[in-house]
Design a protein around this motif. Structure first.
Motif, mmCIF file in Angstrom:
data_model
loop_
_atom_site.group_PDB
_atom_site.id
_atom_site.type_symbol
_atom_site.label_atom_id
_atom_site.label_comp_id
_atom_site.label_asym_id
_atom_site.label_seq_id
_atom_site.Cartn_x
_atom_site.Cartn_y
_atom_site.Cartn_z
ATOM 1 N N GLY A 267 -57.715 128.239 19.782
ATOM 2 C CA GLY A 267 -57.043 127.125 19.855
ATOM 3 C C GLY A 267 -55.557 127.635 20.309
ATOM 4 O O GLY A 267 -55.341 128.913 20.375
ATOM 5 N N MET A 268 -54.523 126.653 20.500
ATOM 6 C CA MET A 268 -53.245 126.775 20.924
ATOM 7 C C MET A 268 -52.477 125.794 20.002
ATOM 8 O O MET A 268 -53.009 124.884 19.592
ATOM 9 C CB MET A 268 -52.943 126.880 22.233
ATOM 10 N N ALA A 269 -51.192 125.945 20.160
ATOM 11 C CA ALA A 269 -50.277 124.767 19.565
ATOM 12 C C ALA A 269 -50.464 123.517 20.541
ATOM 13 O O ALA A 269 -50.278 123.712 21.769
ATOM 14 C CB ALA A 269 -48.716 125.058 19.528
ATOM 15 N N ALA A 270 -50.649 122.496 19.803
ATOM 16 C CA ALA A 270 -51.163 121.035 20.674
ATOM 17 C C ALA A 270 -49.964 120.806 21.282
ATOM 18 O O ALA A 270 -48.670 120.755 20.582
ATOM 19 C CB ALA A 270 -51.520 120.103 19.709
ATOM 20 N N THR A 271 -49.983 120.544 22.506
ATOM 21 C CA THR A 271 -48.751 119.953 23.250
ATOM 22 C C THR A 271 -48.052 118.873 22.668
ATOM 23 O O THR A 271 -46.531 119.088 22.342
ATOM 24 C CB THR A 271 -49.102 119.657 24.850
ATOM 25 N N GLU A 272 -48.818 117.710 22.279
ATOM 26 C CA GLU A 272 -48.352 116.794 21.570
ATOM 27 C C GLU A 272 -47.531 117.254 20.139
ATOM 28 O O GLU A 272 -46.457 116.279 19.807
ATOM 29 C CB GLU A 272 -49.390 115.448 21.341
#
Length: 368
Positions: A267-272
């Motif tokens: 995963g990555m940091a969620a944009t929201e």
């Protein structure tokens, strides 16, 4: 002291889709990209022009982009690993091709990873610096960027130190300096989720001390150990208003590299989540958080599961009185019921209100 200027680079259609099912239809991907373009994001990665042998999810990228109608506002970019990929991407004149943003050198600290991911070695990457710098000289470039991949550590080789990071960056900086080109930007990539806030702060402090001329920082942080958002905050907090910083993020927080050993768990940091954090800190992003959350809901439907982002599930912080929850909101238990923030209280009306009498609002209690 103020915060740096922040730009978010949306990677869900590239970083996110490359780890998802090959069965997601082309028309669905095109529809997702169309909706994403309406969210106010400043930059969107549309996908990868790479061999379908290694990344089969990108096999239909040309057809996706032929169906897509670019919206004014965002810049659109892509990944291409070689000239063949760049030639394929050239079909779309509205697309920023690799290299358009300036000249950059880089190398992965983990030789194992780059061999697995791109069929080349760290030595191959370093050998390419000379060609890149010569192209920059021939083009009359005055500025350049230095970068490192697997910056914080490796699932195959262990952690890397700040001195190792600085040594690899220093070699690049010296090469550009010898060519008479100033280094004004630095980038860090973290494909194997080794970022930790204190390592990020320490390294950025070292960069600032050694090279005051660097005023642009870029981060590509993965979240397999839950540290992408804290490391994003650490990056922002380690800089000031004289800097520009960009973050690669993915709507919903999906993403991952099939060669890093963690797959979709990366995963990555969620944009929201990043947008919500920046908003609370008073940092503008230009993103329409409401529309982005609607996009993530649609994405979850396509994936058939909940993406790992948080704000799209629990809702944004209710920062103004017109957003505060009703004190008499019924009990909320499920993810579906938590969507009352966007769907209204009807989704929880079947739940109970066990308090004996209606709870007055804070405004009523204050007498205002």
């Amino acid at each position: 002291m103020g915060y740096p200027r922040v730009q978010l680079r949306e990677e869900v259609m590239r970083e996110g889709m490359q780890i998802e099912s090959v069965d997601i239809p082309v028309d669905v991907k095109a529809d997702l990209l169309q909706e994403l373009a309406e969210c106010g994001l400043p930059a969107i990665n549309v996908g990868s022009f790479v061999s379908p042998r290694y990344t089969p999810q990108m096999a239909g990228i040309e057809e996706v982009l032929r169906r897509f109608k670019p919206v004014k506002g965002p810049s659109y970019y892509c990944l291409a690993m070689n000239q063949r990929g760049i030639d394929r991407a050239a079909e779309f004149p509205w697309l920023d091709l690799p290299g358009k943003g300036g000249f950059s050198t880089g190398a992965h600290l983990c030789d194992t990873f780059i061999r697995r991911n791109a069929n080349r070695s760290q030595d191959d990457e370093i050998a390419n610096w000379k060609r890149t710098i010569q192209r920059a000289v021939d083009a009359g470039a005055t500025e350049a960027r230095i970068s490192i991949g697997a910056a914080w550590g490796s699932n195959f080789e262990g952690p890397f130190t700040t001195e190792q990071r600085m040594t690899m960056l220093r070699r690049q900086h010296e090469a550009w300096q010898e060519a008479g080109i100033r280094v004004t930007a630095v980038a860090f990539a973290d494909p194997m989720s080794w970022c930790m806030p204190h390592w990020v702060e320490e390294t950025i402090a070292a960069v600032r001390e050694e090279w005051p001329g660097i005023r642009k920082v870029a981060q590509h942080l993965h979240d397999g150990r839950g540290m992408a958002l804290p490391s994003t905050y650490a990056t922002i907090n380690a800089l000031d208003e004289t800097f520009e910083v960009s973050f690669d993020v993915t709507a919903g927080g999906i993403g991952g590299c099939p060669y890093c050993g963690n797959g979709r768990a990366t995963g990555m940091a969620a944009t929201e989540d990043v947008v919500m954090m920046c908003t609370a800190m008073g940092i503008p992003t230009g993103v329409d958080l409401g529309r982005l959350i609607e996009f993530v809901q649609k994405l979850d439907g396509v994936l058939g599961r909940l993406s790992p982002g948080h704000v799209s599930k629990a809702g944004p912080l209710p920062l103004s009185p017109d957003e505060y929850y009703d004190p008499n909101l019924p009990l909320v238990e499920t993810h579906e019921e938590a969507q009352h923030f966007r769907l209204g209280s009807a989704v929880v009306e079947h739940q109970t209100r066990p308090w004996k009498e209606p709870i007055p609002s804070p405004r009523d209690r204050s007498g205002s």
